[in-house]
Motif scaffolding. Structure first.
Motif, PDB file in Angstrom:
ATOM      1  N   CYS A   1     -11.672  38.606  50.141  1.00  0.00           N
ATOM      2  CA  CYS A   1     -12.159  38.516  51.523  1.00  0.00           C
ATOM      3  C   CYS A   1     -10.995  38.869  52.440  1.00  0.00           C
ATOM      4  O   CYS A   1      -9.841  38.884  52.009  1.00  0.00           O
ATOM      5  N   ALA A   2     -11.301  39.180  53.680  1.00  0.00           N
ATOM      6  CA  ALA A   2     -10.268  39.521  54.681  1.00  0.00           C
ATOM      7  C   ALA A   2      -9.246  40.500  54.101  1.00  0.00           C
ATOM      8  O   ALA A   2      -8.038  40.303  54.205  1.00  0.00           O
ATOM      9  N   GLN A   3      -9.754  41.565  53.497  1.00  0.00           N
ATOM     10  CA  GLN A   3      -8.896  42.503  52.761  1.00  0.00           C
ATOM     11  C   GLN A   3      -7.727  43.032  53.584  1.00  0.00           C
ATOM     12  O   GLN A   3      -6.595  43.070  53.100  1.00  0.00           O
ATOM     13  N   ASP A   4      -7.993  43.457  54.810  1.00  0.00           N
ATOM     14  CA  ASP A   4      -6.928  44.046  55.624  1.00  0.00           C
ATOM     15  C   ASP A   4      -5.887  43.006  56.019  1.00  0.00           C
ATOM     16  O   ASP A   4      -4.682  43.251  55.934  1.00  0.00           O
ATOM     17  N   LYS A   5      -6.349  41.849  56.441  1.00  0.00           N
ATOM     18  CA  LYS A   5      -5.433  40.781  56.861  1.00  0.00           C
ATOM     19  C   LYS A   5      -4.540  40.342  55.703  1.00  0.00           C
ATOM     20  O   LYS A   5      -3.320  40.226  55.855  1.00  0.00           O
ATOM     21  N   LEU A   6      -5.139  40.113  54.541  1.00  0.00           N
ATOM     22  CA  LEU A   6      -4.353  39.633  53.400  1.00  0.00           C
ATOM     23  C   LEU A   6      -3.426  40.718  52.856  1.00  0.00           C
ATOM     24  O   LEU A   6      -2.303  40.427  52.430  1.00  0.00           O
ATOM     25  N   ALA A   7      -3.869  41.967  52.911  1.00  0.00           N
ATOM     26  CA  ALA A   7      -2.994  43.067  52.487  1.00  0.00           C
ATOM     27  C   ALA A   7      -1.774  43.153  53.403  1.00  0.00           C
ATOM     28  O   ALA A   7      -0.649  43.358  52.932  1.00  0.00           O
ATOM     29  N   GLN A   8      -1.976  42.970  54.701  1.00  0.00           N
ATOM     30  CA  GLN A   8      -0.849  43.016  55.638  1.00  0.00           C
ATOM     31  C   GLN A   8       0.090  41.834  55.432  1.00  0.00           C
ATOM     32  O   GLN A   8       1.311  41.991  55.507  1.00  0.00           O
TER      33      GLN A   8
ATOM     34  N   LYS B   1       2.702  36.615  52.214  1.00  0.00           N
ATOM     35  CA  LYS B   1       1.831  36.247  51.095  1.00  0.00           C
ATOM     36  C   LYS B   1       2.502  36.694  49.798  1.00  0.00           C
ATOM     37  O   LYS B   1       2.646  37.892  49.559  1.00  0.00           O
ATOM     38  N   THR B   2       2.906  35.721  48.978  1.00  0.00           N
ATOM     39  CA  THR B   2       3.562  36.031  47.706  1.00  0.00           C
ATOM     40  C   THR B   2       2.852  35.357  46.538  1.00  0.00           C
ATOM     41  O   THR B   2       3.440  35.175  45.465  1.00  0.00           O
ATOM     42  N   ALA B   3       1.593  34.975  46.786  1.00  0.00           N
ATOM     43  CA  ALA B   3       0.782  34.345  45.743  1.00  0.00           C
ATOM     44  C   ALA B   3      -0.689  34.547  46.077  1.00  0.00           C
ATOM     45  O   ALA B   3      -1.054  34.817  47.222  1.00  0.00           O
ATOM     46  N   THR B   4      -1.507  34.430  45.043  1.00  0.00           N
ATOM     47  CA  THR B   4      -2.951  34.502  45.228  1.00  0.00           C
ATOM     48  C   THR B   4      -3.606  33.642  44.157  1.00  0.00           C
ATOM     49  O   THR B   4      -2.954  33.246  43.188  1.00  0.00           O
ATOM     50  N   ALA B   5      -4.867  33.351  44.363  1.00  0.00           N
ATOM     51  CA  ALA B   5      -5.598  32.514  43.412  1.00  0.00           C
ATOM     52  C   ALA B   5      -6.955  33.146  43.152  1.00  0.00           C
ATOM     53  O   ALA B   5      -7.575  33.715  44.049  1.00  0.00           O
ATOM     54  N   SER B   6      -7.400  33.042  41.910  1.00  0.00           N
ATOM     55  CA  SER B   6      -8.705  33.585  41.545  1.00  0.00           C
ATOM     56  C   SER B   6      -9.383  32.648  40.559  1.00  0.00           C
ATOM     57  O   SER B   6      -8.760  31.780  39.957  1.00  0.00           O
ATOM     58  N   SER B   7     -10.671  32.863  40.412  1.00  0.00           N
ATOM     59  CA  SER B   7     -11.507  32.006  39.580  1.00  0.00           C
ATOM     60  C   SER B   7     -11.420  32.422  38.112  1.00  0.00           C
ATOM     61  O   SER B   7     -11.820  33.531  37.762  1.00  0.00           O
ATOM     62  N   TYR B   8     -10.926  31.534  37.284  1.00  0.00           N
ATOM     63  CA  TYR B   8     -10.860  31.807  35.853  1.00  0.00           C
ATOM     64  C   TYR B   8     -12.237  32.094  35.253  1.00  0.00           C
ATOM     65  O   TYR B   8     -12.384  33.050  34.467  1.00  0.00           O
ATOM     66  N   PRO B   9     -13.282  31.332  35.626  1.00  0.00           N
ATOM     67  CA  PRO B   9     -14.606  31.634  35.057  1.00  0.00           C
ATOM     68  C   PRO B   9     -15.111  33.048  35.366  1.00  0.00           C
ATOM     69  O   PRO B   9     -15.845  33.627  34.566  1.00  0.00           O
ATOM     70  N   VAL B  10     -14.706  33.625  36.486  1.00  0.00           N
ATOM     71  CA  VAL B  10     -15.121  34.991  36.806  1.00  0.00           C
ATOM     72  C   VAL B  10     -14.477  35.976  35.833  1.00  0.00           C
ATOM     73  O   VAL B  10     -15.133  36.899  35.350  1.00  0.00           O
TER      74      VAL B  10
ATOM     75  N   LEU C   1      -4.966  47.158  47.847  1.00  0.00           N
ATOM     76  CA  LEU C   1      -5.723  48.092  48.676  1.00  0.00           C
ATOM     77  C   LEU C   1      -6.236  47.391  49.924  1.00  0.00           C
ATOM     78  O   LEU C   1      -6.537  46.197  49.900  1.00  0.00           O
ATOM     79  N   ASP C   2      -6.400  48.160  51.001  1.00  0.00           N
ATOM     80  CA  ASP C   2      -7.045  47.610  52.194  1.00  0.00           C
ATOM     81  C   ASP C   2      -8.558  47.815  52.076  1.00  0.00           C
ATOM     82  O   ASP C   2      -9.056  48.269  51.036  1.00  0.00           O
ATOM     83  N   SER C   3      -9.282  47.494  53.125  1.00  0.00           N
ATOM     84  CA  SER C   3     -10.744  47.571  53.072  1.00  0.00           C
ATOM     85  C   SER C   3     -11.265  49.002  52.960  1.00  0.00           C
ATOM     86  O   SER C   3     -12.434  49.215  52.636  1.00  0.00           O
ATOM     87  N   GLN C   4     -10.401  49.977  53.200  1.00  0.00           N
ATOM     88  CA  GLN C   4     -10.780  51.385  53.093  1.00  0.00           C
ATOM     89  C   GLN C   4     -10.264  52.014  51.796  1.00  0.00           C
ATOM     90  O   GLN C   4     -10.210  53.237  51.669  1.00  0.00           O
ATOM     91  N   ASP C   5      -9.848  51.176  50.856  1.00  0.00           N
ATOM     92  CA  ASP C   5      -9.293  51.616  49.564  1.00  0.00           C
ATOM     93  C   ASP C   5      -8.010  52.422  49.702  1.00  0.00           C
ATOM     94  O   ASP C   5      -7.675  53.226  48.835  1.00  0.00           O
ATOM     95  N   GLN C   6      -7.278  52.177  50.774  1.00  0.00           N
ATOM     96  CA  GLN C   6      -5.974  52.810  50.944  1.00  0.00           C
ATOM     97  C   GLN C   6      -4.907  51.885  50.386  1.00  0.00           C
ATOM     98  O   GLN C   6      -4.946  50.665  50.592  1.00  0.00           O
ATOM     99  N   ALA C   7      -3.935  52.436  49.671  1.00  0.00           N
ATOM    100  CA  ALA C   7      -2.871  51.647  49.058  1.00  0.00           C
ATOM    101  C   ALA C   7      -1.929  51.109  50.130  1.00  0.00           C
ATOM    102  O   ALA C   7      -1.498  51.851  51.015  1.00  0.00           O
TER     103      ALA C   7
ATOM    104  N   GLY D   1       0.218  32.095  52.040  1.00  0.00           N
ATOM    105  CA  GLY D   1       0.491  32.597  53.379  1.00  0.00           C
ATOM    106  C   GLY D   1      -0.679  32.637  54.340  1.00  0.00           C
ATOM    107  O   GLY D   1      -0.610  33.313  55.361  1.00  0.00           O
ATOM    108  N   GLU D   2      -1.753  31.932  54.043  1.00  0.00           N
ATOM    109  CA  GLU D   2      -2.959  32.012  54.868  1.00  0.00           C
ATOM    110  C   GLU D   2      -3.083  30.808  55.794  1.00  0.00           C
ATOM    111  O   GLU D   2      -2.644  29.707  55.455  1.00  0.00           O
ATOM    112  N   GLY D   3      -3.703  31.026  56.955  1.00  0.00           N
ATOM    113  CA  GLY D   3      -3.951  29.937  57.893  1.00  0.00           C
ATOM    114  C   GLY D   3      -2.662  29.228  58.256  1.00  0.00           C
ATOM    115  O   GLY D   3      -1.641  29.862  58.522  1.00  0.00           O
ATOM    116  N   ASP D   4      -2.709  27.887  58.237  1.00  0.00           N
ATOM    117  CA  ASP D   4      -1.504  27.116  58.561  1.00  0.00           C
ATOM    118  C   ASP D   4      -0.650  26.834  57.326  1.00  0.00           C
ATOM    119  O   ASP D   4       0.316  26.084  57.391  1.00  0.00           O
TER     120      ASP D   4
END
Length: 145
Positions: A26-33, A40-49, A67-73, A99-102
């Protein structure tokens, strides 16, 4: 620049290195920036997925092109640490490094609970606090600041 072009421009790769190219869920452009800025030096994802989609869990040393929301690197990252823990055991350090929110654990849990609930519905499962989360830490390797 697309992912293939960025990979070709990456000077530190070895002949047998490979990469995955992906957008944040979600928020691809914001998180990519935030990643490009080094916030942002970490991320989390769902193991069951990963299990439901028969996809490999990231491993230390893996390269990814963000990638950003336009598939640009935007940048290339390299995984430095992987921890798989229940949602309720994700810690303050992980929340801060994402690095998200507060950057608090409270904020992280609020936004990720909603995100993971949707992810679990998509694969026909139900979110609960014991759901395993893949906590990935990474560093930017290209472009270097």
């Amino acid at each position: 620049m697309n992912a293939k072009e960025m990979w070709q421009a990456f000077p530190d790769k070895k002949a047998d290195d490979t990469y995955l190219a992906w957008q944040y869920g979600c928020a691809q452009d914001k998180l990519a920036q935030l990643t490009l800025q080094g916030t942002k030096t970490a991320t989390a994802s769902s193991y069951p997925v990963y299990m439901a989609e028969n996809e490999p869990v990231p491993a230390v040393g893996d390269y990814s092109i963000i990638l950003d929301s336009q598939d640009q690197a935007v940048c290339i990252i390299q995984t430095t640490q992987i921890d798989i823990v229940p949602f309720h055991q994700v810690d303050e350090e992980q929340a801060y490094l994402e690095g998200e929110g507060d950057r608090t654990l409270t904020y992280w849990r609020d936004v990720h609970r909603t995100f993971f609930e949707d992810e679990m519905k998509r694969i026909g499962q139900v979110f609960d606090e014991d759901m395993l989360v893949v906590c990935e830490k990474f560093k930017i390797v290209y472009p270097k600041s």
